[in-house]
Design a protein around this motif. Structure first.
Motif, PDB file in Angstrom:
ATOM      1  N   ILE A   1       0.852  -1.185   0.000  1.00 25.78           N
ATOM      2  CA  ILE A   1       0.000   0.000   0.000  1.00 25.78           C
ATOM      3  C   ILE A   1       0.890   1.237   0.000  1.00 25.78           C
ATOM      4  CG2 ILE A   1      -1.656   1.324   1.392  1.00 25.78           C
ATOM      5  CD1 ILE A   1      -2.799  -1.401   2.307  1.00 25.78           C
ATOM      6  N   SER A   2       0.545   2.190  -0.825  1.00 25.00           N
ATOM      7  CA  SER A   2       1.357   3.396  -0.952  1.00 25.00           C
ATOM      8  C   SER A   2       1.535   4.083   0.399  1.00 25.00           C
ATOM      9  CB  SER A   2       0.678   4.364  -1.931  1.00 25.00           C
ATOM     10  OG  SER A   2       1.401   5.564  -2.027  1.00 25.00           O
ATOM     11  N   GLY A   3       2.781   4.415   0.702  1.00 23.95           N
ATOM     12  CA  GLY A   3       3.060   5.115   1.960  1.00 23.95           C
ATOM     13  C   GLY A   3       3.391   4.204   3.121  1.00 23.95           C
ATOM     14  N   HIS A   4       3.239   2.894   2.921  1.00 28.22           N
ATOM     15  CA  HIS A   4       3.572   1.955   3.995  1.00 28.22           C
ATOM     16  C   HIS A   4       5.069   1.666   3.971  1.00 28.22           C
ATOM     17  CE1 HIS A   4      -0.630   0.026   4.892  1.00 28.22           C
ATOM     18  NE2 HIS A   4      -0.616   1.339   5.021  1.00 28.22           N
ATOM     19  N   ASP A   5       5.723   2.011   5.076  1.00 29.91           N
ATOM     20  CA  ASP A   5       7.162   1.778   5.158  1.00 29.91           C
ATOM     21  C   ASP A   5       7.493   0.308   5.450  1.00 29.91           C
ATOM     22  OD1 ASP A   5       8.027   4.966   6.744  1.00 29.91           O
ATOM     23  OD2 ASP A   5       7.773   4.409   4.639  1.00 29.91           O
ATOM     24  N   ASN A   6       6.628  -0.324   6.233  1.00 30.69           N
ATOM     25  CA  ASN A   6       6.880  -1.713   6.606  1.00 30.69           C
ATOM     26  C   ASN A   6       6.368  -2.648   5.520  1.00 30.69           C
ATOM     27  OD1 ASN A   6       7.972  -1.375   9.304  1.00 30.69           O
ATOM     28  ND2 ASN A   6       5.923  -0.762   9.930  1.00 30.69           N
ATOM     29  N   LEU A   7       7.205  -3.596   5.142  1.00 27.95           N
ATOM     30  CA  LEU A   7       6.802  -4.631   4.192  1.00 27.95           C
ATOM     31  C   LEU A   7       7.306  -5.965   4.708  1.00 27.95           C
ATOM     32  CD1 LEU A   7       6.878  -4.469   0.333  1.00 27.95           C
ATOM     33  CD2 LEU A   7       7.708  -6.508   1.519  1.00 27.95           C
ATOM     34  N   TYR A   8       6.414  -6.939   4.745  1.00 26.60           N
ATOM     35  CA  TYR A   8       6.727  -8.267   5.271  1.00 26.60           C
ATOM     36  C   TYR A   8       6.482  -9.323   4.202  1.00 26.60           C
ATOM     37  CZ  TYR A   8       5.731  -5.746   9.674  1.00 26.60           C
ATOM     38  OH  TYR A   8       5.696  -4.843  10.694  1.00 26.60           O
ATOM     39  N   TRP A   9       7.298 -10.359   4.256  1.00 27.55           N
ATOM     40  CA  TRP A   9       7.017 -11.575   3.484  1.00 27.55           C
ATOM     41  C   TRP A   9       6.748 -12.701   4.471  1.00 27.55           C
ATOM     42  CZ3 TRP A   9       6.182 -12.167  -1.611  1.00 27.55           C
ATOM     43  CH2 TRP A   9       6.648 -11.176  -2.500  1.00 27.55           C
ATOM     44  N   TYR A  10       5.706 -13.463   4.170  1.00 24.89           N
ATOM     45  CA  TYR A  10       5.330 -14.618   4.958  1.00 24.89           C
ATOM     46  C   TYR A  10       5.099 -15.802   4.019  1.00 24.89           C
ATOM     47  CZ  TYR A  10       4.341 -11.728   9.094  1.00 24.89           C
ATOM     48  OH  TYR A  10       4.443 -10.893  10.173  1.00 24.89           O
ATOM     49  N   ARG A  11       5.120 -16.998   4.589  1.00 23.22           N
ATOM     50  CA  ARG A  11       4.828 -18.194   3.794  1.00 23.22           C
ATOM     51  C   ARG A  11       3.931 -19.125   4.609  1.00 23.22           C
ATOM     52  NH1 ARG A  11       9.643 -22.102   1.819  1.00 23.22           N
ATOM     53  NH2 ARG A  11       9.871 -22.457   4.065  1.00 23.22           N
ATOM     54  N   ARG A  12       2.991 -19.727   3.922  1.00 24.10           N
ATOM     55  CA  ARG A  12       2.173 -20.746   4.575  1.00 24.10           C
ATOM     56  C   ARG A  12       2.283 -22.040   3.782  1.00 24.10           C
ATOM     57  NH1 ARG A  12      -4.216 -21.841   5.556  1.00 24.10           N
ATOM     58  NH2 ARG A  12      -3.953 -22.988   7.510  1.00 24.10           N
TER      59      ARG A  12
ATOM     60  N   GLY B   1      -1.636  -9.120   0.998  1.00 26.59           N
ATOM     61  CA  GLY B   1      -2.020  -9.380  -0.375  1.00 26.59           C
ATOM     62  C   GLY B   1      -2.707 -10.726  -0.479  1.00 26.59           C
ATOM     63  N   GLN B   2      -3.112 -11.061  -1.699  1.00 21.47           N
ATOM     64  CA  GLN B   2      -3.875 -12.302  -1.893  1.00 21.47           C
ATOM     65  C   GLN B   2      -2.983 -13.534  -1.904  1.00 21.47           C
ATOM     66  OE1 GLN B   2      -2.819 -10.463  -4.329  1.00 21.47           O
ATOM     67  NE2 GLN B   2      -2.506 -11.686  -6.180  1.00 21.47           N
ATOM     68  N   GLY B   3      -1.666 -13.306  -1.975  1.00 20.23           N
ATOM     69  CA  GLY B   3      -0.746 -14.432  -1.940  1.00 20.23           C
ATOM     70  C   GLY B   3      -0.358 -14.935  -3.321  1.00 20.23           C
ATOM     71  N   THR B   4       0.800 -15.561  -3.384  1.00 19.43           N
ATOM     72  CA  THR B   4       1.241 -16.281  -4.578  1.00 19.43           C
ATOM     73  C   THR B   4       1.371 -17.750  -4.206  1.00 19.43           C
ATOM     74  OG1 THR B   4       2.475 -14.433  -5.552  1.00 19.43           O
ATOM     75  CG2 THR B   4       3.107 -16.655  -6.234  1.00 19.43           C
ATOM     76  N   ARG B   5       0.613 -18.584  -4.910  1.00 18.47           N
ATOM     77  CA  ARG B   5       0.711 -20.024  -4.653  1.00 18.47           C
ATOM     78  C   ARG B   5       1.827 -20.587  -5.520  1.00 18.47           C
ATOM     79  NH1 ARG B   5      -2.081 -23.836  -2.213  1.00 18.47           N
ATOM     80  NH2 ARG B   5      -3.810 -22.426  -1.759  1.00 18.47           N
TER      81      ARG B   5
ATOM     82  N   GLU C   1      13.358 -25.722  -4.675  1.00 20.84           N
ATOM     83  CA  GLU C   1      13.288 -27.104  -4.225  1.00 20.84           C
ATOM     84  C   GLU C   1      11.819 -27.449  -3.924  1.00 20.84           C
ATOM     85  OE1 GLU C   1      15.703 -29.210  -4.197  1.00 20.84           O
ATOM     86  OE2 GLU C   1      17.407 -27.869  -4.512  1.00 20.84           O
ATOM     87  N   LEU C   2      11.535 -28.749  -3.833  1.00 21.49           N
ATOM     88  CA  LEU C   2      10.156 -29.196  -3.610  1.00 21.49           C
ATOM     89  C   LEU C   2       9.562 -28.592  -2.339  1.00 21.49           C
ATOM     90  CD1 LEU C   2      10.455 -32.997  -4.527  1.00 21.49           C
ATOM     91  CD2 LEU C   2       9.709 -31.110  -5.987  1.00 21.49           C
ATOM     92  N   GLU C   3      10.381 -28.474  -1.284  1.00 16.77           N
ATOM     93  CA  GLU C   3       9.871 -27.992   0.001  1.00 16.77           C
ATOM     94  C   GLU C   3       9.567 -26.504   0.011  1.00 16.77           C
ATOM     95  OE1 GLU C   3      12.897 -29.383  -0.392  1.00 16.77           O
ATOM     96  OE2 GLU C   3      14.437 -28.234   0.677  1.00 16.77           O
ATOM     97  N   ASP C   4       9.884 -25.827  -1.097  1.00 17.31           N
ATOM     98  CA  ASP C   4       9.583 -24.398  -1.177  1.00 17.31           C
ATOM     99  C   ASP C   4       8.124 -24.152  -1.558  1.00 17.31           C
ATOM    100  OD1 ASP C   4      12.768 -23.827  -2.828  1.00 17.31           O
ATOM    101  OD2 ASP C   4      12.288 -23.982  -0.688  1.00 17.31           O
ATOM    102  N   SER C   5       7.415 -25.192  -1.902  1.00 16.35           N
ATOM    103  CA  SER C   5       6.009 -25.050  -2.278  1.00 16.35           C
ATOM    104  C   SER C   5       5.198 -24.507  -1.110  1.00 16.35           C
ATOM    105  CB  SER C   5       5.435 -26.415  -2.699  1.00 16.35           C
ATOM    106  OG  SER C   5       6.074 -26.892  -3.857  1.00 16.35           O
ATOM    107  N   GLY C   6       4.266 -23.631  -1.432  1.00 14.68           N
ATOM    108  CA  GLY C   6       3.410 -23.044  -0.408  1.00 14.68           C
ATOM    109  C   GLY C   6       2.800 -21.764  -0.939  1.00 14.68           C
ATOM    110  N   VAL C   7       2.114 -21.065  -0.075  1.00 14.17           N
ATOM    111  CA  VAL C   7       1.552 -19.765  -0.457  1.00 14.17           C
ATOM    112  C   VAL C   7       2.402 -18.682   0.190  1.00 14.17           C
ATOM    113  CG1 VAL C   7      -0.460 -18.266  -0.453  1.00 14.17           C
ATOM    114  CG2 VAL C   7      -0.755 -20.756  -0.592  1.00 14.17           C
ATOM    115  N   TYR C   8       2.894 -17.791  -0.626  1.00 15.08           N
ATOM    116  CA  TYR C   8       3.739 -16.697  -0.154  1.00 15.08           C
ATOM    117  C   TYR C   8       2.886 -15.432  -0.066  1.00 15.08           C
ATOM    118  CZ  TYR C   8       7.738 -19.710  -0.793  1.00 15.08           C
ATOM    119  OH  TYR C   8       8.632 -20.744  -0.681  1.00 15.08           O
TER     120      TYR C   8
END
Lengths: 113, 118
Positions: B26-37, B110-114, B83-90
């Motif tokens: 989002i514009s103006g947001h200084d914090n950006l996080y990456w997560y994985r499920r 965000g909606q995630g990248t599968r 690698e195979l174990e990298d599969s997931g939703v980011y």
């Protein structure tokens, strides 16, 4: 080692009744807690939060309760509606961890019409 | 106001290939996080940017993962080789930076990248 735990993977509730989702945490430094709601193929959506200086926060049908001594929080939804059916994630953060959020594994809520 | 957007929404790649995920906060947001499920498990922290600086990358699994946020706007997460174990939703998330360091604010996802590695 998981610091935020949601021990109930699923919950079913009749429409109009109360839904209670529970969450436990282990890190006493956590000072900010959140609930997110997630529909399939979508990202988590922020629902409600609570700071550690409070023990209750209410927003419409949603209320979050925090019991710091028990390291436990809960989300109450009343009355429950079919549109509330989703996966609910509990999350926690602490200022001394750079404000990253620690999430639980989620509880899938089904509200039966 | 536009929310957090991620591209692509899905990616299927073969083991050993490279994939780059993109996040526009989002514009103006200084914090950006990456997560994985990973299927059925918790949403796990990968790293945190404050503007263009890496604040915390303690969750990055290994050196096959590289995240950048040039200019403090959008971010990319590259996996090379996958690698195979990298599969997931980011998931990518962003939040405003509070004036008070000790006060947190909610993050918007965000909606995630599968990602599927075969």
């Amino acid at each position: 080692d998981q610091q935020v735990k949601q021990n109930s993977p699923s919950l079913s509730v009749q429409e109009g009744r109360i839904s209670i989702l529970n969450c436990d945490y282990t890190n006493s430094m956590f000072d900010y807690f959140l609930w997110y709601k997630k529909y399939p193929a979508e990202g988590p959506t922020f629902l409600i939060s609570i700071s550690s200086i409070k023990d209750k926060n209410e927003d419409g049908r949603f209320t979050v309760f925090l019991n710091k001594s028990a390291k436990h929080l809960s989300l109450h939804i009343v009355p429950s509606q079919p549109g509330d059916s989703a996966v609910y994630f509990c999350a926690a953060s602490a200022y001394n961890t750079g404000n990253q959020f620690y999430f639980g594994t989620g509880t899938s809520l089904t509200v039966i019409p | 106001e536009a929310g957090v957007t991620q591209f692509p929404s899905h990616s299927v790649i073969e083991k050993g290939q490279t994939v780059t995920l993109r996040c526009d906060p989002i514009s103006g947001h200084d914090n950006l996080y990456w997560y994985r499920r990973v299927m059925g498990k918790e949403i796990k922290f990968l790293l945190h940017f404050v503007k263009e600086s890496k604040q915390d990358e303690s969750g990055m699994p290994n050196n096959r993962f590289l995240a950048e946020r040039t200019g403090g706007t959008y971010s990319t997460l590259k996996v090379q080789p996958a690698e195979l174990e990298d599969s997931g939703v980011y998931f990518c998330a962003s939040s405003q930076r509070s004036r008070d360091y000790y006060v947190n604010t909610e993050a918007f996802f965000g909606q995630g990248t599968r990602l599927t590695v075969v």
